[in-house]
Design a protein around this motif. Sequence first.
Motif, short mmCIF file in Angstrom:
data_model
loop_
_atom_site.label_atom_id
_atom_site.label_comp_id
_atom_site.label_asym_id
_atom_site.label_seq_id
_atom_site.Cartn_x
_atom_site.Cartn_y
_atom_site.Cartn_z
N ASP A 52 15.32 -3.63 12.68
CA ASP A 52 16.07 -2.95 11.63
C ASP A 52 15.74 -3.52 10.26
O ASP A 52 15.70 -2.79 9.27
N ALA A 53 15.51 -4.83 10.21
CA ALA A 53 15.24 -5.49 8.93
C ALA A 53 13.99 -4.93 8.27
O ALA A 53 13.97 -4.67 7.06
N CYS A 54 12.94 -4.74 9.06
CA CYS A 54 11.70 -4.21 8.49
C CYS A 54 11.85 -2.75 8.08
O CYS A 54 11.34 -2.32 7.05
N GLU A 55 12.59 -1.99 8.88
CA GLU A 55 12.83 -0.58 8.52
C GLU A 55 13.64 -0.49 7.24
O GLU A 55 13.34 0.33 6.35
N ASP A 56 14.66 -1.33 7.10
CA ASP A 56 15.47 -1.37 5.89
C ASP A 56 14.65 -1.77 4.67
O ASP A 56 14.86 -1.27 3.57
N LYS A 57 13.72 -2.68 4.87
CA LYS A 57 12.88 -3.17 3.78
C LYS A 57 12.01 -2.04 3.23
O LYS A 57 11.80 -1.94 2.02
N VAL A 58 11.49 -1.21 4.12
CA VAL A 58 10.67 -0.07 3.67
C VAL A 58 11.49 0.82 2.74
O VAL A 58 11.03 1.22 1.67
N GLU B 217 0.84 -1.20 0.00
CA GLU B 217 0.00 0.00 0.00
C GLU B 217 0.88 1.26 0.00
O GLU B 217 0.61 2.22 -0.74
N MET B 218 1.95 1.25 0.81
CA MET B 218 2.85 2.39 0.83
C MET B 218 3.55 2.56 -0.50
O MET B 218 3.68 3.68 -1.02
N LYS B 219 4.00 1.46 -1.08
CA LYS B 219 4.70 1.53 -2.37
C LYS B 219 3.81 2.14 -3.43
O LYS B 219 4.25 3.01 -4.21
N GLU B 220 2.57 1.73 -3.47
CA GLU B 220 1.63 2.26 -4.46
C GLU B 220 1.41 3.76 -4.26
O GLU B 220 1.40 4.54 -5.21
N LEU B 221 1.29 4.17 -2.99
CA LEU B 221 1.11 5.59 -2.69
C LEU B 221 2.32 6.40 -3.12
O LEU B 221 2.19 7.47 -3.73
N MET B 222 3.51 5.88 -2.82
CA MET B 222 4.73 6.61 -3.14
C MET B 222 4.91 6.76 -4.65
O MET B 222 5.48 7.74 -5.13
N GLU B 223 4.42 5.78 -5.41
CA GLU B 223 4.55 5.84 -6.86
C GLU B 223 3.53 6.76 -7.50
O GLU B 223 3.78 7.35 -8.54
N GLU B 224 2.35 6.87 -6.87
CA GLU B 224 1.26 7.62 -7.49
C GLU B 224 1.04 9.01 -6.88
O GLU B 224 0.50 9.90 -7.54
N LYS B 225 1.41 9.17 -5.62
CA LYS B 225 1.13 10.43 -4.94
C LYS B 225 2.37 10.91 -4.19
O LYS B 225 3.33 10.19 -4.01
N ARG B 226 2.30 12.15 -3.73
CA ARG B 226 3.36 12.72 -2.92
C ARG B 226 2.89 12.74 -1.47
O ARG B 226 1.69 12.73 -1.21
#
Length: 482
Positions: free
Chosen positions: A437-443, A417-426
Amino acid sequence: MSNDKQFVTEITPQSEDFSRWYIDTIKKADLMDYSPVRGCIVFKPDGYEIWEHIQEEMDRRFKETGHRNAYFPMFIPESFFQKEKEHVEGFNPELPWVTEAGGEKLEERLAIRPTSETIFGHMYSKWIQSYRDLPVMINQWANVVRWEKRTMPFLRTSEFLWQEGHTAHETEEEARQETMQMLEVYREVVENVLAIPVIKGQKTKSEKFAGAVDTFSIEAMMKDGRAVQAGTSHYMGTNFAKAFEIQYLNRENTLEYAHTTSWGTSTRLIGAMIMVHGDDRGLALPPKVAPTQVIMIPIGPPKTRDQVVGRADELYAELKKAGIRVKMDDRSDVRPGWKFNEYEMRGVPVRLEIGPRDMENGVCVLVSRISGEKKVVQQADLVEEIKAMLEQVQNEMFERAQNFMKDNFYSVNTLDEMKELMEEKRGFSLAGWCGSDACEDKVKEVTGATSRNIPFEPAEEKHTCLVCGQKAEHTVVFARAY
């Protein structure tokens, strides 16, 4: 009108290329110029005066809270950086070194100040002997150097101007109170002076200052949806006290390590202010920091010009006496329309127009840079009317920026959901995070966004991690950032 239109089209529209718009705007507004050294800029008078007004506002608040200014050398011995391991590791990639002076090689390399915790620590260890010497609360206005690979004027340069506060306290409680007090000072200045809404919160472990126990920040949203870290305040614990032996005899006559803090803001606030408020006409400057708050433009044919300019001079003197930063453009060889465009582009908050008919009727026209509102006012009431319009412009700028942040702030539950937002909106995303840390790095890997902070007052509490789906330990603001 052809010349007027051409003047405006020299600025790239924000929707076409935001970065190009930014460079066009600061160059056209004559705030800076590039120096011969990569990543360094020259602050031209208008650009530097904005910084002076920010300094004035902050410095007054620092002194009201018991801090005093001092100045420490910009050259720091290499051995100082070796005393706090995490600190040197955090800054090593950006450090420029002096290895030779006077034609001779130095016995020890000297770093050009990237920040001053180490030199402050060294001096505090000499100055602090007893609890009676505490607290020590010093601020420094200075320049620092961090050899950035990617630079952008004001926002990220190899050399920049800033202030850095460094304090030492008897107890953790006192030091933490100081840390939060200064974060609130930053919030108050950035919101009430620069008209930039911010999010207060704590940095994640990976984003905290090198050598700090806890780092807190205020984060601002630019018009392209990216974040700018507008100020940070750090609780250093006893890390630097132990590294530099900042010890004192306590009230029971035993040795203890002092608890230290550091906090700073920089000229990146100028860049943030431009990106938050500017539009396709150029700069829009909050009145509280605008070098020119009011531009006076006499209008009329040559036969009445001397009379109009004469009356304008009288009004100019009244405004100056009232403490209003006013400038008059009475050039006869430049058309009024061109002047209107020029000063709108320069972000002057209020334009004052006066012509022969206005002079006869004892009125003049005020125009707001932000709303475009035109208001006919009595010359006898000019000072009060201008002060009211300046306050109105200041408030409207904050409200507009606040509404923009609200409109571009999203709640997300999954990484997709975040990836889609980042690609389509600001904009910013609020999400749950398990704390790993692993999950934060993945984001960051998937979206290009980093954790900005863990907000003190999130719009909602998140309960599951957006990456792994496990229980969320924190609700975090993520965004792409400058």
